[in-house]
Motif scaffolding. Structure first.
Motif, mmCIF file in Angstrom:
data_model
loop_
_atom_site.group_PDB
_atom_site.id
_atom_site.type_symbol
_atom_site.label_atom_id
_atom_site.label_comp_id
_atom_site.label_asym_id
_atom_site.label_seq_id
_atom_site.Cartn_x
_atom_site.Cartn_y
_atom_site.Cartn_z
ATOM 1 N N VAL A 26 8.581 148.734 60.213
ATOM 2 C CA VAL A 26 9.912 149.117 59.733
ATOM 3 C C VAL A 26 10.166 150.591 60.000
ATOM 4 O O VAL A 26 11.244 150.991 60.459
ATOM 5 C CB VAL A 26 10.058 148.808 58.226
ATOM 6 C CG1 VAL A 26 11.411 149.282 57.720
ATOM 7 C CG2 VAL A 26 9.886 147.311 57.977
ATOM 8 N N GLU A 27 9.159 151.413 59.739
ATOM 9 C CA GLU A 27 9.312 152.851 59.934
ATOM 10 C C GLU A 27 9.436 153.209 61.419
ATOM 11 O O GLU A 27 10.073 154.203 61.777
ATOM 12 C CB GLU A 27 8.103 153.595 59.335
ATOM 13 C CG GLU A 27 8.043 153.588 57.815
ATOM 14 C CD GLU A 27 7.738 152.212 57.215
ATOM 15 O OE1 GLU A 27 8.162 151.945 56.079
ATOM 16 O OE2 GLU A 27 7.071 151.399 57.901
ATOM 17 N N ASN A 182 25.797 139.863 55.325
ATOM 18 C CA ASN A 182 25.159 141.172 55.462
ATOM 19 C C ASN A 182 25.152 141.631 56.919
ATOM 20 O O ASN A 182 25.315 142.814 57.215
ATOM 21 C CB ASN A 182 23.726 141.122 54.934
ATOM 22 C CG ASN A 182 22.997 142.439 55.110
ATOM 23 O OD1 ASN A 182 22.264 142.620 56.085
ATOM 24 N ND2 ASN A 182 23.201 143.368 54.181
ATOM 25 N N PHE A 183 24.970 140.696 57.837
ATOM 26 C CA PHE A 183 24.911 141.044 59.256
ATOM 27 C C PHE A 183 26.277 141.423 59.820
ATOM 28 O O PHE A 183 26.355 142.128 60.823
ATOM 29 C CB PHE A 183 24.340 139.871 60.060
ATOM 30 C CG PHE A 183 22.843 139.800 60.050
ATOM 31 C CD1 PHE A 183 22.097 140.297 58.990
ATOM 32 C CD2 PHE A 183 22.162 139.226 61.106
ATOM 33 C CE1 PHE A 183 20.709 140.235 58.979
ATOM 34 C CE2 PHE A 183 20.765 139.154 61.118
ATOM 35 C CZ PHE A 183 20.045 139.663 60.049
ATOM 36 N N GLY A 184 27.334 140.925 59.225
ATOM 37 C CA GLY A 184 28.667 141.220 59.736
ATOM 38 C C GLY A 184 29.730 140.759 58.769
ATOM 39 O O GLY A 184 29.485 140.590 57.573
ATOM 40 N N THR A 272 14.172 136.395 46.907
ATOM 41 C CA THR A 272 15.268 137.339 47.169
ATOM 42 C C THR A 272 14.929 138.278 48.330
ATOM 43 O O THR A 272 15.714 139.177 48.645
ATOM 44 C CB THR A 272 15.572 138.179 45.915
ATOM 45 O OG1 THR A 272 14.379 138.887 45.529
ATOM 46 C CG2 THR A 272 16.035 137.290 44.772
ATOM 47 N N GLU A 273 13.754 138.075 48.945
ATOM 48 C CA GLU A 273 13.351 138.916 50.072
ATOM 49 C C GLU A 273 13.354 138.088 51.354
ATOM 50 O O GLU A 273 13.659 136.899 51.341
ATOM 51 C CB GLU A 273 11.969 139.523 49.804
ATOM 52 C CG GLU A 273 11.949 140.466 48.615
ATOM 53 C CD GLU A 273 10.573 141.064 48.374
ATOM 54 O OE1 GLU A 273 10.436 142.293 48.525
ATOM 55 O OE2 GLU A 273 9.647 140.284 48.056
ATOM 56 N N TRP A 274 12.966 138.754 52.442
ATOM 57 C CA TRP A 274 13.072 138.112 53.751
ATOM 58 C C TRP A 274 11.865 138.453 54.605
ATOM 59 O O TRP A 274 11.266 139.504 54.476
ATOM 60 C CB TRP A 274 14.347 138.586 54.461
ATOM 61 C CG TRP A 274 15.584 138.310 53.664
ATOM 62 C CD1 TRP A 274 16.038 139.022 52.588
ATOM 63 C CD2 TRP A 274 16.490 137.233 53.843
ATOM 64 N NE1 TRP A 274 17.182 138.460 52.082
ATOM 65 C CE2 TRP A 274 17.495 137.356 52.846
ATOM 66 C CE3 TRP A 274 16.588 136.175 54.744
ATOM 67 C CZ2 TRP A 274 18.555 136.473 52.730
ATOM 68 C CZ3 TRP A 274 17.654 135.288 54.652
ATOM 69 C CH2 TRP A 274 18.609 135.439 53.648
ATOM 70 N N ARG A 275 11.522 137.533 55.478
ATOM 71 C CA ARG A 275 10.509 137.852 56.475
ATOM 72 C C ARG A 275 11.050 137.494 57.859
ATOM 73 O O ARG A 275 11.890 136.584 58.017
ATOM 74 C CB ARG A 275 9.199 137.140 56.209
ATOM 75 C CG ARG A 275 9.208 135.626 56.268
ATOM 76 C CD ARG A 275 7.757 135.142 56.274
ATOM 77 N NE ARG A 275 7.657 133.702 56.078
ATOM 78 C CZ ARG A 275 6.541 133.013 56.295
ATOM 79 N NH1 ARG A 275 5.457 133.637 56.715
ATOM 80 N NH2 ARG A 275 6.500 131.716 56.082
ATOM 81 N N VAL A 276 10.587 138.223 58.848
ATOM 82 C CA VAL A 276 11.079 138.022 60.205
ATOM 83 C C VAL A 276 9.898 137.944 61.171
ATOM 84 O O VAL A 276 8.801 138.429 60.886
ATOM 85 C CB VAL A 276 12.032 139.149 60.650
ATOM 86 C CG1 VAL A 276 13.250 139.226 59.750
ATOM 87 C CG2 VAL A 276 11.309 140.493 60.695
ATOM 88 N N SER A 277 10.148 137.319 62.307
ATOM 89 C CA SER A 277 9.177 137.281 63.391
ATOM 90 C C SER A 277 9.955 137.295 64.701
ATOM 91 O O SER A 277 11.114 136.849 64.755
ATOM 92 C CB SER A 277 8.308 136.023 63.309
ATOM 93 O OG SER A 277 7.277 136.067 64.284
ATOM 94 N N PHE A 278 9.328 137.829 65.740
ATOM 95 C CA PHE A 278 9.988 137.976 67.032
ATOM 96 C C PHE A 278 9.141 137.320 68.118
ATOM 97 O O PHE A 278 7.919 137.309 68.053
ATOM 98 C CB PHE A 278 10.174 139.465 67.393
ATOM 99 C CG PHE A 278 10.715 140.304 66.274
ATOM 100 C CD1 PHE A 278 11.895 139.970 65.646
ATOM 101 C CD2 PHE A 278 10.043 141.453 65.857
ATOM 102 C CE1 PHE A 278 12.402 140.748 64.615
ATOM 103 C CE2 PHE A 278 10.540 142.235 64.834
ATOM 104 C CZ PHE A 278 11.721 141.882 64.202
ATOM 105 N N GLU A 300 17.072 145.947 55.478
ATOM 106 C CA GLU A 300 16.002 146.176 56.452
ATOM 107 C C GLU A 300 15.963 145.045 57.476
ATOM 108 O O GLU A 300 15.723 145.276 58.666
ATOM 109 C CB GLU A 300 14.653 146.278 55.745
ATOM 110 C CG GLU A 300 14.459 147.552 54.935
ATOM 111 C CD GLU A 300 13.165 147.532 54.139
ATOM 112 O OE1 GLU A 300 12.623 148.619 53.881
ATOM 113 O OE2 GLU A 300 12.697 146.427 53.773
ATOM 114 N N THR A 301 16.202 143.827 56.998
ATOM 115 C CA THR A 301 16.189 142.676 57.897
ATOM 116 C C THR A 301 17.233 142.823 58.986
ATOM 117 O O THR A 301 16.957 142.577 60.174
ATOM 118 C CB THR A 301 16.439 141.380 57.101
ATOM 119 O OG1 THR A 301 15.423 141.229 56.109
ATOM 120 C CG2 THR A 301 16.448 140.166 58.021
#
Length: 481
Positions: A26-27, A182-184, A272-278, A300-301
């Motif tokens: 994230v940083e 949130n995205f748009g 209430t949180e999220w996880r992502v993968s690419f 952050e997501t």
């Protein structure tokens, strides 16, 4: 996050590239911005251009800043921009300082380029006209993206085929819409006057003006019919998969989406949180950011997902199969620009300059006032000294004066119509006995102020036959518009 079920079904996927994860992902999240270096840097500074002629099927242009980036006692470093169909490369060359055999910094730069490139090339005759044309290369084929479109699909557990993903139109997790809000923002395309992303002028979708500079249109599968699934999502290079909480994404039939999609993001709510993968197709080279090892906030997501997708879209310009959509038209434009600037010999250049220039335009008066510490041929023997002043193709000279401290007070007028100050030097060459060069001063026209103040200028700053700090010439410059 270590205790959660893997977001992707474990297995071997040789057709996919799955990046590493990192605690500080994230940083370290940052956009890979490929700026137009020529427009932003070179076109604003004095520089010279060479056209590489080694292969008609692979054109390139070498642009070199006239001002060195650093200097040593016997050399100086110049920055080179090499522009070609696949983008650009930046490197530095070390150029030796002047010697009697090399009276021009351009000559020395060219020699250093030949040693570096090991290819045939020629100098551009009309740098001013070339600059105006060359900036169009990035204008027509920018490497920096100012807009992009994304497919967004909804995935339930155990769904492995594209037709199943497309079938998810109702009974969706409310957090899917929370994510999109949130995205748009939802927009009505009927009277929409910004980026459409191929959607036409009817219906609704989501849009964001990301970072206040990039237009993003989302093609949401649950908001499209079967034609929209095929025409829009099937032609999106970047695709986001919303995976229901507790479900796993199975990519074994990803190819059912077609050959256009290349970069992918998985998003899953966890409370209430999220996880992502690419991940991406294997043909796409690595791009960041890495997969975060912790759960994210919704804000952050968004940043992680859009940054990853943006970087992935940029990378597809340079990887098959999408690269042909970037390389081929860019190469065609480059060829057309180069075709308009063929090799011009010195003899041909002189012929092109024949004719009477406009005498009513702006003028520059150069006054050669005096010189000092001109070296004698030998003790007690004076030599005849004169100065030759060159501005573009115009030349004028002083009379001969036999002295080590000659005084001329000779005013010369040069016409500036059609001359680009950014690319033109005033060259003052001092001779003794008519032909032997004592030294030379090169003053960029763009560096002059508008006053007529006289100043002493070294004749050995770049190229000189005499010891450093000896011969100088007093000169003044005055504009007459």
């Amino acid at each position: 996050m270590d205790k959660l079920t893997p977001l992707m079904v474990p297995g071997e996927y040789p057709s996919l590239r799955i990046p590493h994860s990192a605690k500080d992902a994230v940083e370290q999240c940052a956009m890979d911005v490929y700026e137009d270096v020529y427009v932003n840097v070179y076109a604003k500074q004095r520089h010279f251009n060479w056209i590489v002629t080694e292969s008609s099927s692979s054109n390139s242009v070498l642009s070199v800043l006239a001002t060195p980036s650093s200097q040593k006692e016997d050399s100086q470093v110049h920055q080179v921009l090499k522009s070609f169909s696949k983008g650009y490369e930046i490197y530095s060359i070390t150029v030796p300082k002047g010697s009697p055999k090399m009276s021009s910094v351009i000559t020395r730069i060219e020699e250093a380029l030949k040693e570096k490139e090991q290819k045939e090339f020629y100098a551009v005759f009309d740098n001013s006209a070339f600059r105006k044309e060359f900036v169009k290369l990035e204008g027509k084929h920018p490497q920096k993206r100012n807009q992009f479109k994304l497919g967004v699909m909804y995935v339930r557990d155990k769904q492995v085929h594209a037709k199943e993903w497309f079938s998810n139109m109702t009974d969706l997790d409310p957090r899917f819409w929370t994510m999109m809000d949130n995205f748009g923002r939802k927009i009505d395309l009927t009277n929409w006057d910004r980026y459409y992303g191929d959607m036409g002028k009817k219906g609704e979708t989501y849009y964001d003006y990301w970072k206040d500079e990039i237009d993003v249109i989302f093609h949401l599968s649950p908001m499209l019919d079967s034609e929209g699934h095929r025409r829009l999502v099937g032609n999106d290079i970047g695709v986001i998969f919303f995976v229901e909480e507790g479900a796993q994404f199975d990519p074994q039939n990803l190819s059912e989406l077609g050959t256009v999609p290349q970069v992918y993001v998985l998003i899953q709510p966890v409370g209430t949180e999220w996880r992502v993968s690419f991940f991406s197709n294997i043909n796409i080279k690595y791009y960041g950011p890495a997969i975060p090892e912790r759960l994210l906030t919704l804000a952050e997501t968004k940043e992680m997902v859009l940054t990853n997708i943006y970087n992935g879209l940029v990378m597809t310009n340079y990887c098959p199969p999408i690269n042909r959509l970037f390389y081929v038209p860019r190469e065609d434009t480059l060829k057309n620009i180069i075709k308009n600037f063929p090799h011009v010999t010195a003899k041909e250049r002189r012929a092109l300059k024949v004719g009477q220039p406009d005498t009513d335009g702006p003028k520059l008066q150069v006054t050669i006032i005096a010189a000092k510490k001109i070296p004698a041929m030998k003790a007690g023997v004076l030599c005849d000294v004169h100065c030759l002043v060159t501005v573009d193709t115009q030349k004028d000279k002083t009379k001969l004066v036999a002295s080590q401290y000659p005084v001329w007070n000779c005013a010369m007028v040069f016409l500036l119509n059609g001359i680009d100050e950014l690319f033109t030097d005033i060259i003052i060459t001092c001779y003794r006995n008519s032909t032997e060069v004592i030294g030379e001063a090169v003053i960029p026209l763009s560096s002059l102020d508008r006053s007529a103040t006289a100043k002493w200028i070294s004749l050995n700053k770049e190229d000189s036959y005499v010891p450093e700090g000896e011969s100088e010439i007093m000169v003044s410059f005055c504009y007459d518009s």
